[in-house]
Scaffold this motif. Structure first.
Motif, PDB file in Angstrom:
ATOM      1  N   ARG A   1     -14.661  21.538  -4.367  1.00  0.00           N
ATOM      2  CA  ARG A   1     -13.649  22.302  -5.124  1.00  0.00           C
ATOM      3  C   ARG A   1     -12.561  22.848  -4.205  1.00  0.00           C
ATOM      4  O   ARG A   1     -11.466  23.153  -4.642  1.00  0.00           O
ATOM      5  CB  ARG A   1     -14.321  23.432  -5.906  1.00  0.00           C
ATOM      6  N   HIS A   2     -12.877  22.935  -2.920  1.00  0.00           N
ATOM      7  CA  HIS A   2     -11.880  23.403  -1.955  1.00  0.00           C
ATOM      8  C   HIS A   2     -10.917  22.296  -1.525  1.00  0.00           C
ATOM      9  O   HIS A   2     -10.091  22.498  -0.644  1.00  0.00           O
ATOM     10  CB  HIS A   2     -12.577  23.986  -0.720  1.00  0.00           C
TER      11      HIS A   2
ATOM     12  N   ASP B   1      -3.445  16.351 -11.556  1.00  0.00           N
ATOM     13  CA  ASP B   1      -4.269  17.311 -12.300  1.00  0.00           C
ATOM     14  C   ASP B   1      -5.621  17.427 -11.584  1.00  0.00           C
ATOM     15  O   ASP B   1      -6.531  16.635 -11.831  1.00  0.00           O
ATOM     16  CB  ASP B   1      -4.433  16.812 -13.746  1.00  0.00           C
ATOM     17  N   PHE B   2      -5.707  18.407 -10.729  1.00  0.00           N
ATOM     18  CA  PHE B   2      -6.937  18.524  -9.930  1.00  0.00           C
ATOM     19  C   PHE B   2      -8.143  18.873 -10.793  1.00  0.00           C
ATOM     20  O   PHE B   2      -9.256  18.417 -10.521  1.00  0.00           O
ATOM     21  CB  PHE B   2      -6.765  19.551  -8.811  1.00  0.00           C
ATOM     22  N   LYS B   3      -7.905  19.681 -11.852  1.00  0.00           N
ATOM     23  CA  LYS B   3      -9.005  20.098 -12.729  1.00  0.00           C
ATOM     24  C   LYS B   3      -9.668  18.859 -13.351  1.00  0.00           C
ATOM     25  O   LYS B   3     -10.890  18.717 -13.347  1.00  0.00           O
ATOM     26  CB  LYS B   3      -8.459  21.011 -13.832  1.00  0.00           C
ATOM     27  N   LYS B   4      -8.818  17.990 -13.876  1.00  0.00           N
ATOM     28  CA  LYS B   4      -9.307  16.755 -14.509  1.00  0.00           C
ATOM     29  C   LYS B   4      -9.988  15.876 -13.452  1.00  0.00           C
ATOM     30  O   LYS B   4     -11.062  15.324 -13.685  1.00  0.00           O
ATOM     31  CB  LYS B   4      -8.114  16.017 -15.132  1.00  0.00           C
ATOM     32  N   PHE B   5      -9.331  15.776 -12.310  1.00  0.00           N
ATOM     33  CA  PHE B   5      -9.843  14.940 -11.223  1.00  0.00           C
ATOM     34  C   PHE B   5     -11.210  15.429 -10.748  1.00  0.00           C
ATOM     35  O   PHE B   5     -12.147  14.640 -10.608  1.00  0.00           O
ATOM     36  CB  PHE B   5      -8.838  14.945 -10.052  1.00  0.00           C
ATOM     37  N   SER B   6     -11.328  16.764 -10.530  1.00  0.00           N
ATOM     38  CA  SER B   6     -12.604  17.285 -10.024  1.00  0.00           C
ATOM     39  C   SER B   6     -13.710  17.151 -11.076  1.00  0.00           C
ATOM     40  O   SER B   6     -14.869  16.916 -10.724  1.00  0.00           O
ATOM     41  CB  SER B   6     -12.470  18.735  -9.554  1.00  0.00           C
TER      42      SER B   6
ATOM     43  N   ILE C   1       1.168  10.101  -1.546  1.00  0.00           N
ATOM     44  CA  ILE C   1       0.316   8.939  -1.807  1.00  0.00           C
ATOM     45  C   ILE C   1       0.786   8.218  -3.070  1.00  0.00           C
ATOM     46  O   ILE C   1       0.809   6.981  -3.114  1.00  0.00           O
ATOM     47  CB  ILE C   1      -1.178   9.358  -1.903  1.00  0.00           C
ATOM     48  N   PHE C   2       1.212   8.983  -4.061  1.00  0.00           N
ATOM     49  CA  PHE C   2       1.694   8.362  -5.300  1.00  0.00           C
ATOM     50  C   PHE C   2       2.926   7.493  -5.015  1.00  0.00           C
ATOM     51  O   PHE C   2       3.014   6.354  -5.460  1.00  0.00           O
ATOM     52  CB  PHE C   2       2.038   9.436  -6.347  1.00  0.00           C
TER      53      PHE C   2
ATOM     54  N   TYR D   1      -5.335  17.953  -2.033  1.00  0.00           N
ATOM     55  CA  TYR D   1      -4.957  17.063  -3.143  1.00  0.00           C
ATOM     56  C   TYR D   1      -3.521  17.367  -3.566  1.00  0.00           C
ATOM     57  O   TYR D   1      -2.704  16.453  -3.694  1.00  0.00           O
ATOM     58  CB  TYR D   1      -5.946  17.300  -4.287  1.00  0.00           C
ATOM     59  N   ASP D   2      -3.227  18.646  -3.734  1.00  0.00           N
ATOM     60  CA  ASP D   2      -1.876  19.051  -4.169  1.00  0.00           C
ATOM     61  C   ASP D   2      -0.816  18.675  -3.144  1.00  0.00           C
ATOM     62  O   ASP D   2       0.270  18.234  -3.502  1.00  0.00           O
ATOM     63  CB  ASP D   2      -1.830  20.563  -4.418  1.00  0.00           C
TER      64      ASP D   2
END
Lengths: 90, 189
Positions: B26-27, A23-28, B39-40, B32-33
């Motif tokens: 934010r970029h 969850d990038f939103k939560k992470f950021s 990594i998990f 991350y995706d």
């Protein structure tokens, strides 16, 4: 006793189960919060350091301005030896 | 190599994405995706605990984002850099906890590794391999894990484990030879 605990998993971890944690939103959001907190802590640390520095410089300046401390005129203690009687000293 | 079923390679425009993320965190989202699952799975293999793995992975990405400005491409993919951070986070966790290190391997992947290494009854071989893996030292185990379960190149493994590439190659061949010998000895017994 071995150093590791090696386990065999019968089922593989599904992509969907991993996606639940992603969850990038939560992470950021958390990252931004942590960053702000860190910046504030850093700012506070800088302010405290500056206050200490200014205080030390302020008192140091007055100490230098006043000059060296005057020595107090205190009487030196004297020791008197009284020899009594007819002690044979010679 | 063992088929992971997900992309382990770098993103096509990875360096541009990293440069953009350095300017504005934010970029970081595409990176991350792309790397989250990799990594998990890596951290989960070392912990066998879903909640703990999720926490450690968050820590890994926190650290990565915090240190992103220091990251410089040196011929090793960004994924290897993340793996190095992840490996250090897992080490730190075990150091603080003081418990036995866990290696949780998927049966499917182990079967593929054994099929390459030996003939005979697979179930028996799996049990044997688990015992043989326990006899390896930490570095040997990490090399096998990164090479056969993470599908990393020798160059990437060298970077992750902070070793020379030639030393990693040597370590891998020696470890495989050691496992082969252990299997042979077991057959002869």
């Amino acid at each position: 006793m071995t150093k590791y605990d090696i386990r065999i998993r019968r089922e593989s971890f599904s992509k969907g189960r991993i996606e639940r944690h992603k969850d990038f939103k939560k992470f950021s959001g958390m990252y931004e919060q942590k960053r702000t907190k860190n910046s504030l802590s850093r700012l506070l640390l800088i302010i405290i350091t500056l206050i200490i520095l200014i205080t030390v410089m302020y008192f140091g300046y007055f100490k230098v301005k006043e000059g060296p401390e005057k020595q107090q005129d205190t009487p030196k203690p004297t020791i008197s030896l009284i020899v009594r009687g007819d002690a044979n000293l010679g | 190599m063992i088929n992971q079923g997900f992309s382990t390679g770098p993103l096509p425009n990875e360096q541009q994405l990293i440069a953009a993320a350095k300017r504005d965190f934010r970029h970081f989202e595409p990176l991350y995706d792309h790397y989250y699952e990799q990594i998990f799975r890596f951290v989960y293999r070392r912990s066998d605990d879903e909640a703990l793995a999720a926490d450690l992975v968050s820590q890994v990405f926190f650290k990565a984002l915090g240190a992103l400005t220091n990251y410089q491409y040196t011929g090793v993919p960004f994924g290897a850099w993340l793996h190095r951070i992840a490996s250090n986070e897992v080490k730190k966790h075990y150091r603080n906890k003081g418990t036995k290190k866990i290696f949780s391997l998927e049966e499917r992947q182990v079967k593929e590794l054994i099929a390459v290494e030996a003939d005979g009854d697979l179930e028996d071989k799996i049990a044997q391999l688990v015992n043989f893996l326990k006899e390896l030292d930490e570095e040997e185990l990490h090399v096998v894990e990164l090479r056969f379960f993470e599908e990393k190149s020798f160059k990437e493994i060298a970077y992750i484990l902070d070793m020379k590439e030639s030393a990693v190659k040597m370590r891998t061949y020696r470890t495989l030879e050691k496992l082969r010998q252990l299997f042979k000895l077991n057959v002869n017994d």
